[in-house]
Design a protein around this motif. Structure first.
Motif, PDB file in Angstrom:
ATOM      1  N   ASN A 247     -17.847   4.013  -7.544  1.00  0.00           N
ATOM      2  CA  ASN A 247     -17.369   4.160  -6.155  1.00  0.00           C
ATOM      3  C   ASN A 247     -16.946   5.594  -5.836  1.00  0.00           C
TER       4      ASN A 247
ATOM      5  N   GLU B  56     -11.377   2.346  -5.679  1.00  0.00           N
ATOM      6  CA  GLU B  56     -12.103   1.677  -4.581  1.00  0.00           C
ATOM      7  C   GLU B  56     -12.984   2.718  -3.907  1.00  0.00           C
ATOM      8  N   ASP B  57     -12.438   3.912  -3.771  1.00  0.00           N
ATOM      9  CA  ASP B  57     -13.223   5.085  -3.381  1.00  0.00           C
ATOM     10  C   ASP B  57     -12.497   6.299  -3.972  1.00  0.00           C
TER      11      ASP B  57
ATOM     12  N   GLY C  27     -14.259   1.870 -12.043  1.00  0.00           N
ATOM     13  CA  GLY C  27     -14.837   1.994 -10.692  1.00  0.00           C
ATOM     14  C   GLY C  27     -15.435   3.356 -10.392  1.00  0.00           C
TER      15      GLY C  27
ATOM     16  N   SER D 245      -7.066   0.787  -6.756  1.00  0.00           N
ATOM     17  CA  SER D 245      -6.575  -0.589  -6.740  1.00  0.00           C
ATOM     18  C   SER D 245      -5.943  -0.814  -8.118  1.00  0.00           C
TER      19      SER D 245
ATOM     20  N   THR E 217      -1.904  -7.366  -7.014  1.00  0.00           N
ATOM     21  CA  THR E 217      -2.680  -6.127  -6.852  1.00  0.00           C
ATOM     22  C   THR E 217      -1.968  -5.226  -5.849  1.00  0.00           C
TER      23      THR E 217
ATOM     24  N   SER F   3      -8.318   1.054 -10.870  1.00  0.00           N
ATOM     25  CA  SER F   3      -9.733   1.420 -10.711  1.00  0.00           C
ATOM     26  C   SER F   3      -9.936   1.980  -9.296  1.00  0.00           C
TER      27      SER F   3
ATOM     28  N   ARG G 131      -2.473  -1.302  -3.728  1.00  0.00           N
ATOM     29  CA  ARG G 131      -3.431  -0.241  -3.425  1.00  0.00           C
ATOM     30  C   ARG G 131      -2.649   1.064  -3.301  1.00  0.00           C
TER      31      ARG G 131
ATOM     32  N   GLN H 110       0.855  -1.188   0.000  1.00  0.00           N
ATOM     33  CA  GLN H 110       0.000   0.000   0.000  1.00  0.00           C
ATOM     34  C   GLN H 110       0.888   1.234   0.000  1.00  0.00           C
TER      35      GLN H 110
ATOM     36  N   THR I 148      -8.739   6.182  -3.145  1.00  0.00           N
ATOM     37  CA  THR I 148      -8.015   4.909  -3.081  1.00  0.00           C
ATOM     38  C   THR I 148      -8.121   4.194  -4.425  1.00  0.00           C
TER      39      THR I 148
END
Ligand code: NAD
Length: 482
Positions: free
Chosen positions: A286, A120-121, A283, A126, A134, A118, A136, A4, A124
């Motif tokens: 999201n 996640e929010d 995404g 991914s 993967t 893409s 983050r 991360q 964030t």
């Protein structure tokens, strides 16, 4: 998840929008991570668009010039085309340019991640790597620059290796004897020009009543006239009704004003009927980013989306879907993130169709002025009066200026002729700087050049271009009227 990390600005998409944004953000002192599925930045423009197609258009130009050298008493044998070498050369150009961009990232210390990102929010990402791993990435801001893809072949068009989009056409697997080009826009005309120069019998079908429906008709006419003897047929107001596999080819039934009833046989069909934004699969659900019905990302003048942490630039934000517009938007987005006062508000975005001759325009064009009811004064300079065009045996060109009738301020410039793509930059500068026809006409241009046509068109606004005689009342007649 293996790792991360954090970055101040993440940029998804390494095309001319994305990498310009990355370089500008980096130059402004921001910590930048650029993410793209390819090994190096470049995007469609470098890998599957502008650059490979321009390499092929350069070759088309060599072939055409060799044939036309007969005018000067120079004759060459029929050219032999080594397709393997041609593809290699094109690939070398692409590799050199994309490799150079990779180097520029390294020397600027921009982190480049090869992978598919893409949300996640809103803050964030991914990122999935080729090997499935993967990671983050936490971001303060993200600039979305995922570009566009060819409008998919509708259900009308069957799945067949003989059917091509622009990406397949640039692979140039062979030179088809008979090629049908569906769509008389930028890509259809540029790639149609390439294949015609290589020896294909090219038929172009365009559903509207003119090629390049967005451009001024007088500019298009210059190209249309020159294309006619080069291609097999240009069918306007025509579209495709059906395509079927036939022995050794595709049987295509056309529909529309100029279509024949019986199917025609083609070795390949190239479909280029526009492009769609790549706004799905990243995404966005999201985030608070909002899309239009056509899937374009809605942005403000700074290229900020409805989500305050996400910007969007380039083809994603709509027409014109041009690399240089994306680059400019990228710079604006980066400046905005860096806290500068900035906005995307160009007076002129140049458009260039790299056919032979090229067609280029910028700013307010006559067609648009007419549609919006804006009163303009237009001057046209035919290249038949240009010494430079004569020495090139290319007198078919046209330069036009669209001006404000009260102030003579230059609002738009259009050029159809050899090298128009290079010439238009003077027009863009004139429009952006708010130059008047007097400014341009009174600027000494080198002789003999095609650039002089811009100066002489400006002179024509005042009725006194050196190489075009405009009839005017005899002095006595004029005096009598006073
Ligand atoms: P385009 O919008 O330029 O042209 C598509 C053409 O297809 C239009 O003229 C349209 O009327 C016609 N058409 C649509 N449906 C049809 C049908 N069923 N039958 C016949 N004709 C049909 O799109 P493009 O040529 O696919 O290019 C896509 C985008 O890529 C362009 O908008 C341009 O922004 C960009 N591009 C730019 C350059 C450049 O800058 N030189 C070069 C290539 C592509």
């Amino acid at each position: 998840m293996t790792e991360q990390a954090r970055t101040r600005v993440a940029i998804i998409g390494g095309g001319p929008g994305g990498y310009a944004a990355a370089f500008m953000a980096n130059d402004l002192g921001l910590d930048v991570t650029l993410i793209d599925v390819e090994k190096n930045p470049g995007g469609v423009c470098l890998y599957r668009g502008c650059i490979p197609s321009k390499a092929f258009l350069h070759v088309a130009r060599i072939l055409t010039e060799a044939r036309e050298a007969a005018y000067w008493g120079i004759a060459f044998d029929e050219p032999k085309v080594d397709l393997n070498r041609l593809r290699e050369s094109k690939d070398e150009v692409v590799k050199r340019m994309t490799g150079g961009l990779g180097q520029l990232c390294k020397s600027r210390k921009i982190k480049y991640i090869q992978g598919r990102a893409s949300f996640e929010d809103s803050r964030t990402l991914s990122i999935i790597h080729d090997d499935g791993a993967t990671e983050r990435l936490e971001t303060d801001y993200t600039i979305l620059a995922t570009g566009s893809r060819p409008t998919p072949l509708s259900e009308l068009f069957l799945e067949s290796p003989r059917m091509m989009d622009s990406t397949a056409a640039l692979q140039m697997e062979d030179i088809p004897r008979n090629l049908l080009v569906v769509g008389g826009g930028y890509i259809g005309l540029e790639l149609g020009t390439v294949y015609a120069a290589m020896g294909s019998k090219v038929t172009i079908v365009e559903k509207e009543s003119t090629l390049l429906p967005g451009a001024d008709p007088d500019l298009v006419e210059v190209l249309h006239k020159r294309l006619e003897p080069f291609v097999e047929r240009i069918l306007l107001n025509t579209s495709v009704a059906s395509i079927k596999e036939a022995r050794g080819g595709l049987a295509v039934t056309l529909e529309g004003k100029e279509a024949e009833n019986k199917p025609a046989q083609f070795d390949r069909v190239l479909v280029c009927i526009g492009r769609r934004p790549n706004s799905s699969g990243v995404g966005l659900k999201n985030t608070r980013v909002s899309l239009t019905d056509g899937g374009l990302v809605e942005v403000d003048a700074q290229r900020r989306t409805k989500d305050p942490y996400i910007y969007a630039i380039g083809d994603l934000t709509g027409e014109p879907m041009l690399a240089h517009k994306a680059s400019h938007e990228g710079r604006v987005a980066a400046e905005s993130i860096a806290g500068q006062r900035t906005a995307f508000e160009p007076n002129a975005i140049p458009a260039v169709v790299f056919t032979d001759p090229e067609v280029a325009w910028c700013g307010l064009m006559e067609k648009e002025a007419e549609a919006k009811g804006i009163e303009v004064k237009v001057a046209r300079f035919p290249w038949a009066a240009s010494g430079r065009a004569a020495t090139l045996n290319r007198p078919e060109g046209l330069t036009k200026l669209i001006t404000d009738p009260d102030t003579e301020q230059i609002l738009g410039v259009g050029i159809a002729g050899t090298g128009a793509g290079e010439l238009i930059s003077e027009g863009v500068l004139a429009v952006e700087m708010g130059a008047t026809a007097y400014d341009v006409g009174f600027t000494i241009h080198p002789h003999p050049t095609l650039g002089e046509t811009i100066m002489e068109t400006a002179d024509l606004i005042f009725g006194h271009a050196a190489h075009v005689h405009q009839s005017r009342p005899e002095p006595r007649e004029a005096a009598g009227k006073e």
